[in-house]
Structures are given as C-alpha cells and as structure tokens.
Design a protein around this motif. Structure first.
Motif, short mmCIF file in Angstrom:
data_model
loop_
_atom_site.label_atom_id
_atom_site.label_comp_id
_atom_site.label_asym_id
_atom_site.label_seq_id
_atom_site.Cartn_x
_atom_site.Cartn_y
_atom_site.Cartn_z
N PRO A 61 2.94 -0.36 -1.26
CA PRO A 61 3.39 -0.68 -2.61
C PRO A 61 2.70 -1.84 -3.21
CG PRO A 61 5.40 -0.25 -1.05
CD PRO A 61 4.09 -0.24 -0.25
N GLN A 62 2.36 -1.69 -4.52
CA GLN A 62 1.74 -2.81 -5.31
C GLN A 62 0.31 -3.54 -4.93
OE1 GLN A 62 4.78 -5.93 -5.70
NE2 GLN A 62 6.04 -4.18 -6.65
N VAL A 63 -0.41 -2.49 -4.26
CA VAL A 63 -1.93 -2.74 -3.86
C VAL A 63 -2.71 -2.81 -5.30
CG1 VAL A 63 -3.96 -1.75 -2.94
CG2 VAL A 63 -1.85 -2.07 -1.59
N TYR A 64 -3.64 -3.84 -5.37
CA TYR A 64 -4.54 -3.73 -6.63
C TYR A 64 -5.97 -3.43 -5.99
CZ TYR A 64 -1.21 -6.31 -9.61
OH TYR A 64 -0.14 -6.61 -10.64
N LYS A 85 -14.59 0.94 -1.91
CA LYS A 85 -14.76 2.19 -1.14
C LYS A 85 -13.82 1.90 -0.12
CE LYS A 85 -17.43 5.45 1.19
NZ LYS A 85 -18.78 6.00 1.68
N LEU A 86 -12.76 2.67 -0.24
CA LEU A 86 -11.86 2.72 0.85
C LEU A 86 -12.25 3.88 2.05
CD1 LEU A 86 -8.48 1.66 -1.07
CD2 LEU A 86 -10.21 0.28 -0.04
N GLU A 87 -12.58 3.48 3.24
CA GLU A 87 -12.88 4.76 4.18
C GLU A 87 -11.95 5.41 4.85
OE1 GLU A 87 -16.34 3.02 6.44
OE2 GLU A 87 -17.80 3.37 4.74
N ASP A 88 -12.03 6.58 5.50
CA ASP A 88 -10.97 7.43 6.02
C ASP A 88 -10.37 6.56 6.94
OD1 ASP A 88 -12.39 9.40 4.70
OD2 ASP A 88 -13.17 10.21 6.53
N HIS A 89 -8.82 6.76 6.72
CA HIS A 89 -7.92 6.39 7.78
C HIS A 89 -7.56 4.91 7.83
CE1 HIS A 89 -7.15 10.10 9.71
NE2 HIS A 89 -8.68 10.45 9.54
N CYS A 90 -8.07 4.10 6.61
CA CYS A 90 -7.64 2.94 6.78
C CYS A 90 -6.19 2.51 5.94
CB CYS A 90 -8.82 1.95 5.74
SG CYS A 90 -8.81 2.18 4.01
N PHE A 91 -5.88 1.29 6.14
CA PHE A 91 -4.43 0.82 5.88
C PHE A 91 -4.71 -0.31 5.03
CE2 PHE A 91 -0.79 -1.61 6.13
CZ PHE A 91 0.33 -0.75 5.83
N ILE A 92 -4.23 -0.42 3.63
CA ILE A 92 -4.15 -1.60 2.94
C ILE A 92 -2.49 -1.89 2.58
CG2 ILE A 92 -4.78 -2.39 0.80
CD1 ILE A 92 -7.24 -0.99 2.35
N GLY A 93 -2.17 -3.08 3.03
CA GLY A 93 -0.77 -3.44 3.28
C GLY A 93 -0.34 -3.97 1.64
N ALA A 94 0.83 -4.17 1.68
CA ALA A 94 1.65 -4.22 0.34
C ALA A 94 1.07 -5.41 -0.44
CB ALA A 94 3.19 -4.57 0.63
N ARG A 95 0.85 -5.44 -1.54
CA ARG A 95 0.33 -6.58 -2.36
C ARG A 95 -0.83 -7.18 -2.04
NH1 ARG A 95 5.39 -9.99 -5.13
NH2 ARG A 95 6.21 -7.97 -6.09
N SER A 96 -1.80 -6.32 -1.50
CA SER A 96 -3.15 -6.86 -1.13
C SER A 96 -4.11 -6.71 -2.23
CB SER A 96 -3.62 -6.02 -0.02
OG SER A 96 -3.13 -6.64 1.26
N ILE A 97 -5.10 -7.22 -2.50
CA ILE A 97 -5.98 -7.17 -3.66
C ILE A 97 -7.29 -6.92 -3.14
CG2 ILE A 97 -7.16 -8.32 -5.57
CD1 ILE A 97 -4.54 -10.13 -5.85
N ILE A 98 -8.16 -5.68 -3.46
CA ILE A 98 -9.34 -5.45 -3.18
C ILE A 98 -10.36 -5.89 -4.15
CG2 ILE A 98 -10.98 -3.70 -2.02
CD1 ILE A 98 -8.48 -4.36 -0.32
N MET A 99 -11.30 -6.67 -3.91
CA MET A 99 -12.23 -7.18 -5.31
C MET A 99 -13.46 -6.28 -5.23
SD MET A 99 -10.61 -9.61 -6.61
CE MET A 99 -11.81 -10.33 -7.60
N ALA A 112 -0.61 -7.13 4.75
CA ALA A 112 -0.08 -7.33 3.58
C ALA A 112 -0.43 -8.73 2.82
CB ALA A 112 1.50 -7.28 3.82
N GLY A 113 -0.58 -8.68 1.40
CA GLY A 113 -0.83 -10.09 0.67
C GLY A 113 -2.23 -10.34 0.70
N SER A 114 -3.05 -9.88 1.32
CA SER A 114 -4.46 -10.36 1.72
C SER A 114 -5.10 -9.99 0.34
CB SER A 114 -5.09 -9.52 2.76
OG SER A 114 -4.60 -9.78 3.82
N VAL A 115 -6.11 -10.89 0.01
CA VAL A 115 -7.16 -11.04 -1.06
C VAL A 115 -8.45 -10.68 -0.32
CG1 VAL A 115 -8.39 -12.32 -2.87
CG2 VAL A 115 -5.97 -12.53 -2.44
N VAL A 116 -9.04 -9.34 -0.43
CA VAL A 116 -10.25 -9.06 0.23
C VAL A 116 -11.39 -9.15 -0.58
CG1 VAL A 116 -11.34 -7.18 1.73
CG2 VAL A 116 -8.92 -7.45 1.66
#
Length: 184
Positions: A61-64, A85-99, A112-116
């Motif tokens: 939930p609430q991924v950016y 690009k989010l490659e196959d089978h990856c997991f992005i935790g809640a409230r993370s931000i992908i830049m 969760a909560g990471s800023v990548v």
C-alpha cells in the motif's frame, strides 16, 4: 445505515483506483502479468510512460513511483526525468518511494518506508532513507526459514479472506504477543 454507506464508499474507492490505474496504462504505463498492486499506489501521471512494472511484482500500500523530480525546475528551468523499471518478482514495501532513473532488479526487496534513489541489484534487500543495501534476498529468506522452525506458523484458513472467526483472530493475537509468526 452507517455500515452500508461505509461499504459503498469503500467499494467506490476500489473501483476508482482500478479506473485510475487503467487511465495510466492508456497513457503508457506498462504492467506485467500476475502483479499484486495494493491500494494507494501513486503513479507519476505526468510521466507514467517512463514506468515499467514487470511480472509478479508486489506493490504494498501507498507506494510512490516518481519518474520526475522538479527540484531542478526553479534553478535550471528543467525538470529531471528518468525511467523506473521494476523487474520481475520484486517486492516494494508500503510507503516506499522509487525515484527517477531507478531499476529494482529481479527478486529484490525494498523495505517499507524506503526512499530509493539508486538502482537496486537483483536478489538484494534495501531499506532506509536513502535506501542502502541490507543483505541479499537469499540470506534474508534463509533467516526466515530458520525462524519458521520455532515460530508460530498459520496455514490455510488463517487469513481475513478465509473468513477467520473472531475466536481465531483472538487466538492469533494472543499467540503472537511479543513474537512474530508466519501466515500462508
């Protein structure tokens, strides 16, 4: 009547999110098969064609997903943009931000909560702000396999979608006091 209104609002919310995601796909967002996309996903509408989600990706939930960064606009009169690009089978935790400009590799996990802000190699676990490498996916899963040997493990029937009884919920709550468990 309050319950009915609550359920109507909830149902409308999910329909709107589905429609909203469909609009992004029409604008160029690419999503693979078998993805688990939880409520509250925020996709950069202004640059959604720069975003590609692979197969069997889980977005908590609430991924950016931000394919642009306007912090340069007032200084340079240009906004920084880049592919995500989010490659196959990856997991992005809640409230993370992908830049912008970030690739999350196959089988990688973003806590969760990471800023990548930098790309994540495949089979790697990252977390924090800014995200940094914590371990490998294999090492983390081996740790959990070991923990499962002594932890409480719940099989089929122990999830909300399995219509758990109030007694089962209370039992789980009590059994997990001061410890973690695992559910199928």
């Amino acid at each position: 009547m309050k319950i009915i209104n609550f359920l109507r609002a909830r149902f409308r919310k999910y329909l709107n999110e589905e429609q909203w995601l469909s609009d992004h796909v029409k604008a160029g967002l690419r999503i693979g098969i078998g993805c688990d996309i939880n409520p509250g996903l925020m996709v950069d509408h202004s640059h959604c064609w720069l975003i590609e989600i692979g197969n069997y990706v889980t977005l908590a939930p609430q991924v950016y997903l931000l394919a642009h960064d306007a912090s340069t606009k007032s200084y340079l009169n240009y906004t920084k943009i880049g592919n995500i690009k989010l490659e196959d089978h990856c997991f992005i935790g809640a409230r993370s931000i992908i830049m912008p400009g970030v690739t999350v590799g196959k089988n990688a996990i973003v806590a969760a909560g990471s800023v990548v802000t930098k790309s994540v190699p495949e089979n790697t676990v990252v977390g924090g702000n800014p995200a940094r490498v914590l371990t490998t996916t294999d090492a983390l899963m081996q740790k959990h396999r070991e923990l499962m040997k002594t932890a409480k493990v719940y099989g089929e029937g122990w999830r909300i979608q399995d219509n758990m009884t109030p007694e089962m919920k209370l039992q789980m709550f009590k059994e997990l006091e001061n410890q973690l468990g695992y559910v199928v």
